[in-house]
Design a protein around this motif. Structure first.
Motif, PDB file in Angstrom:
ATOM      1  N   ARG A   1      27.085  52.731  13.093  1.00 61.22           N
ATOM      2  CA  ARG A   1      26.697  53.369  11.829  1.00 61.22           C
ATOM      3  C   ARG A   1      25.190  53.628  11.754  1.00 61.22           C
ATOM      4  NH1 ARG A   1      29.308  51.400   6.713  1.00 61.22           N
ATOM      5  NH2 ARG A   1      28.681  53.501   6.145  1.00 61.22           N
ATOM      6  N   PHE A   2      24.419  52.893  12.565  1.00 56.05           N
ATOM      7  CA  PHE A   2      22.973  53.113  12.594  1.00 56.05           C
ATOM      8  C   PHE A   2      22.661  54.351  13.424  1.00 56.05           C
ATOM      9  CE2 PHE A   2      22.621  48.683  11.328  1.00 56.05           C
ATOM     10  CZ  PHE A   2      21.512  48.706  10.501  1.00 56.05           C
ATOM     11  N   PRO A   3      21.705  55.159  12.997  1.00 54.36           N
ATOM     12  CA  PRO A   3      21.269  56.294  13.814  1.00 54.36           C
ATOM     13  C   PRO A   3      20.332  55.768  14.915  1.00 54.36           C
ATOM     14  CG  PRO A   3      20.022  56.251  11.787  1.00 54.36           C
ATOM     15  CD  PRO A   3      21.023  55.129  11.709  1.00 54.36           C
ATOM     16  N   TYR A   4      20.931  55.084  15.873  1.00 54.34           N
ATOM     17  CA  TYR A   4      20.157  54.365  16.884  1.00 54.34           C
ATOM     18  C   TYR A   4      19.218  55.294  17.655  1.00 54.34           C
ATOM     19  CZ  TYR A   4      18.888  50.839  20.245  1.00 54.34           C
ATOM     20  OH  TYR A   4      18.161  49.956  21.001  1.00 54.34           O
ATOM     21  N   GLN A   5      19.721  56.451  18.037  1.00 58.76           N
ATOM     22  CA  GLN A   5      18.906  57.404  18.797  1.00 58.76           C
ATOM     23  C   GLN A   5      17.647  57.780  18.015  1.00 58.76           C
ATOM     24  OE1 GLN A   5      19.337  58.338  21.847  1.00 58.76           O
ATOM     25  NE2 GLN A   5      17.877  60.005  22.018  1.00 58.76           N
ATOM     26  N   LYS A   6      17.807  58.059  16.747  1.00 57.78           N
ATOM     27  CA  LYS A   6      16.680  58.421  15.890  1.00 57.78           C
ATOM     28  C   LYS A   6      15.701  57.253  15.770  1.00 57.78           C
ATOM     29  CE  LYS A   6      15.972  60.680  11.394  1.00 57.78           C
ATOM     30  NZ  LYS A   6      16.644  61.156  10.176  1.00 57.78           N
ATOM     31  N   MET A   7      16.237  56.044  15.687  1.00 59.80           N
ATOM     32  CA  MET A   7      15.389  54.852  15.596  1.00 59.80           C
ATOM     33  C   MET A   7      14.589  54.658  16.878  1.00 59.80           C
ATOM     34  SD  MET A   7      17.994  52.242  13.661  1.00 59.80           S
ATOM     35  CE  MET A   7      16.861  50.853  13.717  1.00 59.80           C
ATOM     36  N   SER A   8      15.206  54.975  18.015  1.00 59.27           N
ATOM     37  CA  SER A   8      14.492  54.824  19.286  1.00 59.27           C
ATOM     38  C   SER A   8      13.399  55.882  19.423  1.00 59.27           C
ATOM     39  CB  SER A   8      15.455  54.860  20.471  1.00 59.27           C
ATOM     40  OG  SER A   8      16.003  56.141  20.652  1.00 59.27           O
ATOM     41  N   VAL A   9      13.647  57.080  18.905  1.00 61.34           N
ATOM     42  CA  VAL A   9      12.622  58.131  18.916  1.00 61.34           C
ATOM     43  C   VAL A   9      11.402  57.681  18.104  1.00 61.34           C
ATOM     44  CG1 VAL A   9      12.099  60.476  18.103  1.00 61.34           C
ATOM     45  CG2 VAL A   9      14.219  60.036  19.346  1.00 61.34           C
ATOM     46  N   GLU A  10      11.650  56.977  17.005  1.00 59.52           N
ATOM     47  CA  GLU A  10      10.555  56.453  16.180  1.00 59.52           C
ATOM     48  C   GLU A  10       9.821  55.298  16.857  1.00 59.52           C
ATOM     49  OE1 GLU A  10       9.376  57.578  13.294  1.00 59.52           O
ATOM     50  OE2 GLU A  10      10.877  59.161  13.059  1.00 59.52           O
ATOM     51  N   GLY A  11      10.422  54.763  17.923  1.00 60.86           N
ATOM     52  CA  GLY A  11       9.803  53.653  18.644  1.00 60.86           C
ATOM     53  C   GLY A  11      10.109  52.290  18.062  1.00 60.86           C
ATOM     54  N   TRP A  12      11.086  52.224  17.175  1.00 58.70           N
ATOM     55  CA  TRP A  12      11.438  50.952  16.538  1.00 58.70           C
ATOM     56  C   TRP A  12      12.293  50.084  17.440  1.00 58.70           C
ATOM     57  CZ3 TRP A  12      13.401  53.852  11.629  1.00 58.70           C
ATOM     58  CH2 TRP A  12      12.316  54.432  10.966  1.00 58.70           C
ATOM     59  N   VAL A  13      13.116  50.710  18.251  1.00 61.68           N
ATOM     60  CA  VAL A  13      13.987  49.998  19.188  1.00 61.68           C
ATOM     61  C   VAL A  13      13.927  50.706  20.535  1.00 61.68           C
ATOM     62  CG1 VAL A  13      15.611  49.081  17.465  1.00 61.68           C
ATOM     63  CG2 VAL A  13      15.993  51.355  18.427  1.00 61.68           C
ATOM     64  N   SER A  14      14.275  49.982  21.578  1.00 67.04           N
ATOM     65  CA  SER A  14      14.289  50.567  22.917  1.00 67.04           C
ATOM     66  C   SER A  14      15.452  51.530  23.058  1.00 67.04           C
ATOM     67  CB  SER A  14      14.426  49.479  23.980  1.00 67.04           C
ATOM     68  OG  SER A  14      13.348  48.593  23.899  1.00 67.04           O
TER      69      SER A  14
END
Length: 167
Positions: free
Chosen positions: A100-113
């Motif tokens: 449910r998390f937009p993981y890809q978008k979060m990784s683009v922001e640099g929040w997660v690997s």
């Protein structure tokens, strides 16, 4: 049936005790007498419901001839695998939440690997939110109002800002 996940099975040392008894054609009742323990405790030991203590390992060495360190090692490995099974089952349950998390978008922001591996995403999101289990995000109120993927992104953005402000 032994505790298991899709990847791991936890076999209690009692399985080895049971094999030893079968090889000796010894009943649990006789074994309990020889061990100077109750039949109920022996049954629980064989089924992995009680921990195999150092005292029990010493008794097993005397009765079955298998050195106490072997029994202690079997117990230690069993407890490690139980923890691993528990962790893997938790990971499996958390997969739906991770999706449910937009993981890809979060990784683009640099929040997660960046990763496509859901198990790694679970671990990364736990580290990001500083929780042992993602379901805690509901208990903390972080995900209370989240219904859409964008809501999940906003919750993550808020966390990123809080972490940034702590530095």
């Amino acid at each position: 049936m032994y505790p298991h996940s899709k990847k791991t099975i936890a076999v209690p040392p009692g399985a080895t005790i049971k094999e030893q008894l079968q090889d000796r054609h010894m009943s649990q009742k006789e074994f309990a007498i020889r061990m100077d323990m109750s039949e109920k405790h022996i049954s629980h030991l064989i089924n992995g419901k009680v921990e195999l203590t150092n005292d029990v390992a010493q008794r097993l060495e005397s009765v079955l001839g298998v050195p106490a360190p072997v029994w202690n090692n079997l117990e230690s490995r069993y407890r490690e695998r139980l923890a691993k099974v528990s962790s893997e089952l938790t990971d499996e349950r958390e997969m739906n939440l991770v999706k449910r998390f937009p993981y890809q978008k979060m990784s683009v922001e640099g929040w997660v690997s960046k990763t496509d591996d859901y198990n790694e995403q679970v671990r990364n999101l736990r580290r990001f939110f500083e929780v042992a289990n993602l379901k805690v995000l509901y208990t903390l109120g972080i995900l209370d109002d989240c219904e859409e993927n964008e809501d999940f992104f906003l919750a993550a953005k808020k966390q990123a800002n809080e972490l940034k402000n702590e530095k």
